[in-house]
Scaffold this active site. Structure first.
Site, short mmCIF file in Angstrom:
data_model
loop_
_atom_site.label_atom_id
_atom_site.label_comp_id
_atom_site.label_asym_id
_atom_site.label_seq_id
_atom_site.Cartn_x
_atom_site.Cartn_y
_atom_site.Cartn_z
N ASP A 33 0.82 -1.32 0.03
CA ASP A 33 0.11 0.14 0.07
C ASP A 33 0.70 1.22 0.11
O ASP A 33 1.97 1.18 0.26
CB ASP A 33 -0.87 0.03 1.28
CG ASP A 33 -0.21 -0.31 2.60
OD1 ASP A 33 1.04 -0.22 2.52
OD2 ASP A 33 -0.85 -0.93 3.26
N ASN B 168 -8.00 -3.08 14.31
CA ASN B 168 -9.11 -3.26 13.90
C ASN B 168 -9.53 -4.63 12.76
O ASN B 168 -10.48 -4.74 12.30
CB ASN B 168 -9.85 -2.19 13.37
CG ASN B 168 -9.18 -1.50 12.17
OD1 ASN B 168 -8.43 -2.26 11.43
ND2 ASN B 168 -9.64 -0.42 11.42
N HIS C 299 -7.59 -4.84 10.01
CA HIS C 299 -7.43 -4.61 8.84
C HIS C 299 -5.90 -5.47 8.49
O HIS C 299 -5.06 -5.47 9.15
CB HIS C 299 -7.46 -3.07 8.36
CG HIS C 299 -6.32 -2.25 9.02
ND1 HIS C 299 -6.37 -1.11 9.64
CD2 HIS C 299 -4.98 -2.29 8.58
CE1 HIS C 299 -5.09 -0.71 10.08
NE2 HIS C 299 -4.46 -1.21 9.25
N GLU D 222 -9.81 -1.84 5.11
CA GLU D 222 -10.69 -1.70 6.57
C GLU D 222 -11.93 -2.39 6.71
O GLU D 222 -12.42 -3.09 5.90
CB GLU D 222 -11.09 -0.17 6.55
CG GLU D 222 -10.01 0.67 6.32
CD GLU D 222 -9.08 1.00 7.76
OE1 GLU D 222 -9.23 0.20 8.57
OE2 GLU D 222 -8.52 2.25 7.96
#
Length: 241
Positions: free
Chosen positions: A67, A136, A138, A143
């Site tokens: 990314d 979380n 990801h 996400e």
């Protein structure tokens, strides 16, 4: 899914580096998918040590980064382009033409993402993909509520991710709110996957990814369906398993 628990972060980093080194030794022109953030820094240091001892040669290796922030250029010290050069690429003998990274300043994002996917396919796919995991759940910048069918795409970052990444910036207002990320489909098409996690703050996410139901709200849970995943943890990250 194989889970390896090491005593601490340093041992976890060494284990991950040895797995990558083994991949490159067996296939010198391996295609590696690489991750950024705090967690893989130790692994990159260990790979540099192996290179300096001439135990590994990167001259035929091709890499694709997972990314990149959208809206910051390569010269920005918070860009993942800068991160990869500082932590690995400047320290080994990789050929610059063999490094592929998303362009955070690309105006035609859809075309750029499609070209990224095409290049991965042209090179035969990713042999070994390195992942971290967010608090979380990801992976990459995919996400919660992710589309499992997505390939490389532009994503909106959640408030929790922005807050977590603000430690790298002068102000939370400087953190990009979007990023270009390999999609879940791209990640799952990798032949082998290594996921690294360290620290108590990752324990809950690891437990939900490994033992919970496969759920778009926990993107890493999809890894349960991959046939060659190795999760390398320190004891703290493994404490909820």
């Amino acid at each position: 899914m194989r889970i390896i628990v090491m005593d601490n972060y340093d041992e976890m980093s060494k284990k991950a580096a040895l797995m990558i080194a083994s991949q490159v030794m067996l296939k010198p022109n391996s295609v590696l998918g690489l991750a950024t953030g705090d967690t893989p820094i130790g692994m990159y240091k260990e790979l540099t040590k192996l290179y300096n001892k001439r135990d590994i040669d990167f001259k035929e290796v091709r890499t694709f980064n997972l990314d990149e922030y959208y809206g910051i250029n390569h010269e920005n010290h918070q860009s993942y382009y800068y991160f990869m050069n500082a932590n690995l690429f400047n320290n080994i003998n990789i050929v610059r033409e063999n490094i592929y990274m998303p362009n955070g300043m690309e105006k035609d994002v859809n075309t750029s993402c499609n070209e990224y996917e095409t290049k991965i396919k042209e090179l035969g796919g990713i042999d070994m993909q390195v992942l971290g995991i967010g608090g979380n759940g990801h992976i990459g910048f995919n996400e919660p509520n992710v589309n499992f069918e997505a390939e490389t795409h532009l994503v909106n970052l959640e408030e929790e991710t922005i807050k977590a990444n603000s430690r790298f910036f002068k102000s939370i207002n400087d953190v990009p709110v979007k990023a270009i990320s390999m999609g879940i489909k791209t990640i799952m098409n990798s032949k082998k996957i290594i996921l690294l996690a360290s620290g108590l703050n990752k324990a809950k996410a690891i437990e939900r990814a490994v033992n919970g139901k496969i759920n778009p709200n926990i993107p890493a849970s999809i890894l349960q369906l991959h046939n060659d995943v190795t999760i390398i943890l320190d004891k703290e990250a493994a404490s909820s398993l």
